[in-house]
Scaffold this motif. Structure first.
Motif, PDB file in Angstrom:
ATOM      1  N   LEU A   1     -21.727  -6.349 -24.496  1.00 40.11           N
ATOM      2  CA  LEU A   1     -20.437  -6.523 -25.172  1.00 40.11           C
ATOM      3  C   LEU A   1     -20.471  -5.778 -26.506  1.00 40.11           C
ATOM      4  O   LEU A   1     -21.428  -5.905 -27.257  1.00 40.11           O
ATOM      5  CB  LEU A   1     -20.239  -8.029 -25.418  1.00 40.11           C
ATOM      6  CG  LEU A   1     -18.888  -8.484 -25.907  1.00 40.11           C
ATOM      7  CD1 LEU A   1     -17.985  -8.712 -24.704  1.00 40.11           C
ATOM      8  CD2 LEU A   1     -19.016  -9.768 -26.706  1.00 40.11           C
ATOM      9  N   ILE A   2     -19.425  -5.007 -26.804  1.00 42.32           N
ATOM     10  CA  ILE A   2     -19.477  -4.203 -28.033  1.00 42.32           C
ATOM     11  C   ILE A   2     -19.025  -4.991 -29.256  1.00 42.32           C
ATOM     12  O   ILE A   2     -19.154  -4.529 -30.373  1.00 42.32           O
ATOM     13  CB  ILE A   2     -18.608  -2.940 -27.903  1.00 42.32           C
ATOM     14  CG1 ILE A   2     -17.126  -3.302 -27.763  1.00 42.32           C
ATOM     15  CG2 ILE A   2     -19.083  -2.099 -26.746  1.00 42.32           C
ATOM     16  CD1 ILE A   2     -16.220  -2.104 -27.909  1.00 42.32           C
ATOM     17  N   GLY A   3     -18.476  -6.171 -29.041  1.00 39.17           N
ATOM     18  CA  GLY A   3     -17.891  -6.928 -30.134  1.00 39.17           C
ATOM     19  C   GLY A   3     -16.440  -7.194 -29.785  1.00 39.17           C
ATOM     20  O   GLY A   3     -16.096  -7.221 -28.583  1.00 39.17           O
ATOM     21  N   PHE A   4     -15.605  -7.375 -30.804  1.00 42.01           N
ATOM     22  CA  PHE A   4     -14.227  -7.799 -30.543  1.00 42.01           C
ATOM     23  C   PHE A   4     -13.232  -7.064 -31.422  1.00 42.01           C
ATOM     24  O   PHE A   4     -13.496  -6.832 -32.594  1.00 42.01           O
ATOM     25  CB  PHE A   4     -14.093  -9.294 -30.842  1.00 42.01           C
ATOM     26  CG  PHE A   4     -14.995 -10.154 -30.024  1.00 42.01           C
ATOM     27  CD1 PHE A   4     -14.572 -10.661 -28.809  1.00 42.01           C
ATOM     28  CD2 PHE A   4     -16.287 -10.444 -30.455  1.00 42.01           C
ATOM     29  CE1 PHE A   4     -15.406 -11.454 -28.039  1.00 42.01           C
ATOM     30  CE2 PHE A   4     -17.129 -11.238 -29.686  1.00 42.01           C
ATOM     31  CZ  PHE A   4     -16.698 -11.748 -28.484  1.00 42.01           C
ATOM     32  N   LEU A   5     -12.090  -6.756 -30.835  1.00 43.28           N
ATOM     33  CA  LEU A   5     -10.950  -6.327 -31.640  1.00 43.28           C
ATOM     34  C   LEU A   5     -10.156  -7.566 -31.991  1.00 43.28           C
ATOM     35  O   LEU A   5     -10.041  -8.486 -31.179  1.00 43.28           O
ATOM     36  CB  LEU A   5     -10.021  -5.428 -30.821  1.00 43.28           C
ATOM     37  CG  LEU A   5     -10.431  -4.011 -30.514  1.00 43.28           C
ATOM     38  CD1 LEU A   5      -9.260  -3.308 -29.846  1.00 43.28           C
ATOM     39  CD2 LEU A   5     -10.843  -3.295 -31.794  1.00 43.28           C
ATOM     40  N   VAL A   6      -9.627  -7.602 -33.201  1.00 45.23           N
ATOM     41  CA  VAL A   6      -8.730  -8.691 -33.572  1.00 45.23           C
ATOM     42  C   VAL A   6      -7.332  -8.236 -33.203  1.00 45.23           C
ATOM     43  O   VAL A   6      -6.861  -7.209 -33.695  1.00 45.23           O
ATOM     44  CB  VAL A   6      -8.812  -8.965 -35.088  1.00 45.23           C
ATOM     45  CG1 VAL A   6      -7.864 -10.092 -35.472  1.00 45.23           C
ATOM     46  CG2 VAL A   6     -10.244  -9.283 -35.508  1.00 45.23           C
ATOM     47  N   LEU A   7      -6.669  -8.954 -32.323  1.00 42.50           N
ATOM     48  CA  LEU A   7      -5.311  -8.544 -31.948  1.00 42.50           C
ATOM     49  C   LEU A   7      -4.363  -8.957 -33.067  1.00 42.50           C
ATOM     50  O   LEU A   7      -4.594  -9.950 -33.754  1.00 42.50           O
ATOM     51  CB  LEU A   7      -4.890  -9.189 -30.626  1.00 42.50           C
ATOM     52  CG  LEU A   7      -5.717  -8.791 -29.406  1.00 42.50           C
ATOM     53  CD1 LEU A   7      -5.044  -9.269 -28.126  1.00 42.50           C
ATOM     54  CD2 LEU A   7      -5.944  -7.279 -29.336  1.00 42.50           C
TER      55      LEU A   7
ATOM     56  N   CYS B   1      -9.381  -8.357 -41.234  1.00 41.18           N
ATOM     57  CA  CYS B   1     -10.398  -7.922 -40.270  1.00 41.18           C
ATOM     58  C   CYS B   1      -9.739  -7.428 -38.978  1.00 41.18           C
ATOM     59  O   CYS B   1      -8.871  -8.090 -38.416  1.00 41.18           O
ATOM     60  CB  CYS B   1     -11.331  -9.088 -39.965  1.00 41.18           C
ATOM     61  SG  CYS B   1     -12.560  -8.701 -38.722  1.00 41.18           S
ATOM     62  N   GLN B   2     -10.136  -6.232 -38.525  1.00 43.07           N
ATOM     63  CA  GLN B   2      -9.528  -5.682 -37.306  1.00 43.07           C
ATOM     64  C   GLN B   2     -10.509  -5.555 -36.160  1.00 43.07           C
ATOM     65  O   GLN B   2     -10.121  -5.483 -35.002  1.00 43.07           O
ATOM     66  CB  GLN B   2      -8.965  -4.285 -37.605  1.00 43.07           C
ATOM     67  CG  GLN B   2      -7.826  -4.314 -38.600  1.00 43.07           C
ATOM     68  CD  GLN B   2      -7.220  -2.939 -38.798  1.00 43.07           C
ATOM     69  OE1 GLN B   2      -7.792  -1.930 -38.379  1.00 43.07           O
ATOM     70  NE2 GLN B   2      -6.058  -2.897 -39.411  1.00 43.07           N
ATOM     71  N   HIS B   3     -11.789  -5.487 -36.503  1.00 44.91           N
ATOM     72  CA  HIS B   3     -12.765  -5.125 -35.483  1.00 44.91           C
ATOM     73  C   HIS B   3     -14.115  -5.731 -35.874  1.00 44.91           C
ATOM     74  O   HIS B   3     -14.635  -5.438 -36.939  1.00 44.91           O
ATOM     75  CB  HIS B   3     -12.803  -3.583 -35.429  1.00 44.91           C
ATOM     76  CG  HIS B   3     -13.843  -3.008 -34.540  1.00 44.91           C
ATOM     77  ND1 HIS B   3     -13.982  -1.653 -34.345  1.00 44.91           N
ATOM     78  CD2 HIS B   3     -14.812  -3.567 -33.788  1.00 44.91           C
ATOM     79  CE1 HIS B   3     -14.984  -1.410 -33.529  1.00 44.91           C
ATOM     80  NE2 HIS B   3     -15.507  -2.565 -33.175  1.00 44.91           N
TER      81      HIS B   3
ATOM     82  N   GLY C   1     -12.613   3.636 -34.146  1.00 43.27           N
ATOM     83  CA  GLY C   1     -12.857   3.461 -35.582  1.00 43.27           C
ATOM     84  C   GLY C   1     -14.069   2.573 -35.850  1.00 43.27           C
ATOM     85  O   GLY C   1     -14.580   1.895 -34.966  1.00 43.27           O
ATOM     86  N   LEU C   2     -14.514   2.576 -37.092  1.00 43.39           N
ATOM     87  CA  LEU C   2     -15.665   1.748 -37.466  1.00 43.39           C
ATOM     88  C   LEU C   2     -15.224   0.296 -37.624  1.00 43.39           C
ATOM     89  O   LEU C   2     -14.062   0.008 -37.879  1.00 43.39           O
ATOM     90  CB  LEU C   2     -16.273   2.285 -38.767  1.00 43.39           C
ATOM     91  CG  LEU C   2     -16.891   3.684 -38.643  1.00 43.39           C
ATOM     92  CD1 LEU C   2     -17.272   4.228 -40.014  1.00 43.39           C
ATOM     93  CD2 LEU C   2     -18.101   3.666 -37.712  1.00 43.39           C
ATOM     94  N   PRO C   3     -16.167  -0.653 -37.470  1.00 48.51           N
ATOM     95  CA  PRO C   3     -15.804  -2.073 -37.551  1.00 48.51           C
ATOM     96  C   PRO C   3     -15.483  -2.527 -38.978  1.00 48.51           C
ATOM     97  O   PRO C   3     -15.894  -1.880 -39.942  1.00 48.51           O
ATOM     98  CB  PRO C   3     -17.065  -2.771 -37.049  1.00 48.51           C
ATOM     99  CG  PRO C   3     -18.176  -1.821 -37.308  1.00 48.51           C
ATOM    100  CD  PRO C   3     -17.588  -0.453 -37.148  1.00 48.51           C
TER     101      PRO C   3
ATOM    102  N   LEU D   1      -9.019 -12.721 -30.042  1.00 45.16           N
ATOM    103  CA  LEU D   1     -10.002 -11.638 -30.086  1.00 45.16           C
ATOM    104  C   LEU D   1     -10.070 -11.008 -28.705  1.00 45.16           C
ATOM    105  O   LEU D   1      -9.939 -11.696 -27.692  1.00 45.16           O
ATOM    106  CB  LEU D   1     -11.387 -12.172 -30.455  1.00 45.16           C
ATOM    107  CG  LEU D   1     -11.584 -12.768 -31.853  1.00 45.16           C
ATOM    108  CD1 LEU D   1     -13.055 -13.163 -32.043  1.00 45.16           C
ATOM    109  CD2 LEU D   1     -11.139 -11.790 -32.936  1.00 45.16           C
ATOM    110  N   CYS D   2     -10.294  -9.696 -28.690  1.00 43.19           N
ATOM    111  CA  CYS D   2     -10.434  -8.996 -27.419  1.00 43.19           C
ATOM    112  C   CYS D   2     -11.796  -8.313 -27.375  1.00 43.19           C
ATOM    113  O   CYS D   2     -12.044  -7.380 -28.142  1.00 43.19           O
ATOM    114  CB  CYS D   2      -9.314  -7.965 -27.280  1.00 43.19           C
ATOM    115  SG  CYS D   2      -9.511  -6.881 -25.856  1.00 43.19           S
ATOM    116  N   GLY D   3     -12.673  -8.804 -26.510  1.00 50.46           N
ATOM    117  CA  GLY D   3     -13.995  -8.194 -26.345  1.00 50.46           C
ATOM    118  C   GLY D   3     -13.941  -7.133 -25.254  1.00 50.46           C
ATOM    119  O   GLY D   3     -13.121  -7.222 -24.336  1.00 50.46           O
TER     120      GLY D   3
END
Ligand SMILES: Cc1cc2nc3c(=O)[nH]c(=O)nc-3n(C[C@H](O)[C@H](O)[C@H](O)COP(=O)(O)OP(=O)(O)OC[C@H]3O[C@@H](n4cnc5c(N)ncnc54)[C@H](O)[C@@H]3O)c2cc1C
Ligand SMILES: *[C@@H]1O[C@H](CO)[C@@H](O)[C@H](O)[C@H]1NC(C)=O
Length: 550
Positions: A364-370, A336-338, A110-112, A379-381
């Motif tokens: 690194l693409i960025g982070f997912l918010v768990l 915020c999810q991503h 999905g989009l950030p 955060l998961c990068g």
């Protein structure tokens, strides 16, 4: 040397089956065999101290985090991982809904929710969506080449870059805006490297790319950890089925290995690193492709037929890792999810290879918010490729320091509090994995996956030196005269061919052996079931009937 085969089935109890590797493919195969009277006691040899392999949940870092598999990709009726997880009650109510199961995401990330440029500015989400749509529409186009006679370019990366260059020619904005658009696109290339588990999309073959099949369903996670799934399968196996800390060193096949204890002779002998030896009729190998690549010269004796060895060399196996950061307080918005990070000086159209030391984090693409649980904010990068492998060589402190700088720069807040702890996966250095998952590399194709999946001996010829009268297994009586199932329909069955016990000596399962679902947990599980079924079919239809044990 320990007494060989003591753990294995007693003589007269059916063919002896060993499974190498206790990931979901190996556990799935053992589970399927256990349910049938012909294979009462398969055994699993696992190199490490735990089951699950690349399914690995960590419970001691805030909430539960996944070091390996994260989502059920395509959770719907056709996905056996979804089915099992639902049966075991491991999923959230909403993930079981009909509506979610029917959702078609095309398999795209999905989009950030927010996008930061490396200079500290936020990037317009509209622009990100525009670039995301462009990127994914081009990626979808690559599927059209599946049945094409020829590829215009060898790789997915080259195709995407060629199409993007064409588009750029028509862009009318100022240079600055064009640069930003390319930088955003570069970030989507990095995402796709994580998805494919590769260093560069230039190494992913274009023609077969569309063979990977996306199931419907909105990807979902396991609230209690993915490993709950493999734990459940483990628990359903007879006690002592899995032997831990038993790395296999060499699989001796096409042989004649007598066992003093039982007086039986076996075509296969599995030799462990600790010197332990286990004779067997059938061995299902589920070790990761990365391990096979590294140990190809010593893992099989005699060596694998050349075309199989070539398939192992050619199919791709790269690295994707996760870096978890735990924060005292979230700096992101509650919904915020991503979080995307766009490196403004990058472009997919420029081939620069900066020093890993100075620039690894730009992959690194960025982070997912768990999902936050109470006071835990994680955060998961994600990071793929050589940069990811370089990251594995750094210390936790270095990774934490570097990513704190990245976040301070991206958010434009030099005071942003550092995360309180870090945890990352290191799949490339893991000696029994050596990477993350497989992809169809330039120079290989779906046929190579099928070649890898083909059991040994390839046509029964290798077993011709065998004297069938060695066999003392009761169930083997008259087997030579019984017609086998049509595993090789082009080959007529002759009563003089080797006994079924000499066929299917070494079978291959695991994520990398599934032609359309490779790189996933459901592909791995299905491959384990496939090889169990292959053995069950060899025993003839009568074993499928309920009845007393052989
Ligand atoms: C970071 C990451 C993220 C992922 N995300 C997802 C996801 O979101 N969704 C998804 O569907 N899939 C995902 N995957 C892929 C998924 O985890 C794998 O495809 C799947 O778990 C592989 O199962 P397997 O049984 O084939 O192999 P493994 O789980 O690797 O099992 C193989 C086992 O063999 C053992 N072994 C190796 N060598 C030996 C030896 N010599 N002797 C004995 N045992 C040995 C290993 O220790 C291991 O336990 C991800 C993987 C990674 C690494
Ligand atoms: C298997 O053994 C037979 C008989 O000993 C031999 O002829 C054949 O070449 C062997 N096959 C392989 C692959 O080593």
């Amino acid at each position: 040397m320990e007494s060989s085969g003591r753990r294995a089935a007693a003589p007269g109890r059916g063919p002896r089956v060993l499974v190498v590797g206790g990931g979901i493919a190996g556990l799935g195969a053992a589970h399927k065999l256990c349910g049938h009277p012909a294979f009462p006691q398969p055994h699993v040899l696992e190199a490490t101290a735990r089951a699950g392999g690349r399914i690995r949940s960590e419970h001691n870092f805030g909430g539960v985090v996944e070091l390996g598999a994260h989502w059920i990709h395509g959770p719907s009726q056709g996905n056996p991982v979804f089915q099992l997880a639902a049966k075991y009650g491991l999923l959230r109510e909403q993930d079981l809904s009909e509506e979610n199961q029917l959702m078609d995401t095309g398999g795209h990330v999905g989009l950030p929710s927010v996008s930061y440029a490396s200079s500290g500015e936020s990037v317009s989400l509209e622009l990100v969506a525009e670039m995301g749509n462009l990127f994914y529409s081009l990626l979808d186009q690559t599927r059209d080449f599946l049945h094409a006679a020829q590829a215009p370019v060898p790789s997915v990366g080259e195709y995407l870059k060629r199409e993007i260059s064409r588009r750029v020619a028509g862009w009318t904005e100022d240079e600055e805006s064009k640069k930003l658009k390319l930088a955003i696109l570069n970030s989507f290339f990095n995402v796709e490297c994580c998805v494919s588990g590769t260093h560069s999309m230039d190494t992913v073959a274009l023609l077969p790319f569309g063979e990977y099949t996306v199931l419907p369903g909105l990807d979902c996670t396991f609230p209690g950890g993915y490993q709950g799934l493999t734990d459940h399968i483990m628990a359903s196996l007879p006690k002592d089925t899995v032997a831990f800390n038993k790395p296999v060193k060499t699989i001796h096949w096409n042989g004649s290995f007598p066992e003093a204890e039982s007086g039986d002779t076996f075509p296969v002998l599995v030799e462990c690193e600790d010197g332990g030896c286990f004779p067997a009729h059938h061995v299902i190998v589920t070790v990761p492709l990365g391990f096979l690549k590294e140990h190809l010269d010593t893992f099989f004796e005699p060596p694998l037929p050349d075309e199989k060895a070539q398939a192992i060399r050619k199919i791709g196996f790269g690295t994707n890792n996760k870096i978890f950061l735990e924060f005292e307080e979230p700096f992101w918005e509650p919904d915020c999810q991503h979080i995307q990070v766009v490196w403004e000086d990058t472009s997919p159209l420029e081939d620069v290879t900066p020093e890993l030391q100075d620039a690894w984090f730009k992959k690194l693409i960025g982070f997912l918010v768990l999902p936050s649980s109470g006071s835990v904010h994680i955060l998961c990068g994600f990071i793929a490729g050589l940069e990811s492998e370089f990251m594995e060589t750094l210390s936790d402190e270095e990774v934490l320091r570097c990513l704190t700088q990245v976040l301070r720069r991206a958010t434009g807040n030099p005071q942003l509090p550092a995360p309180k702890s870090v945890l990352r996966s290191c799949w490339h250095s893991a000696p029994y994995t050596r990477g993350s998952y497989s992809y169809v590399a330039v120079g290989s194709a779906g046929d190579d996956i099928d070649l890898l999946a083909r059991p040994l001996p390839v046509d029964g010829k290798e077993a011709q030196g065998w004297n069938v009268s060695h066999q003392v297994w009761d169930g083997a009586k008259n087997t030579a005269a019984r017609a086998p199932p049509a595993l090789w329909p082009h080959q007529p069955w002759h009563p003089t061919d080797p006994s079924p016990l000499l066929q299917l000596q070494v079978l291959f399962a695991g994520e990398a052996t599934h032609r359309t679902y490779y790189s996933t947990t459901h592909g791995a599980l299905l491959s384990g079931w496939r090889e169990a079924d292959r053995l069950l079919a060899l025993q003839g239809p009568q074993v499928h009937l309920p009845g007393p044990r052989l």
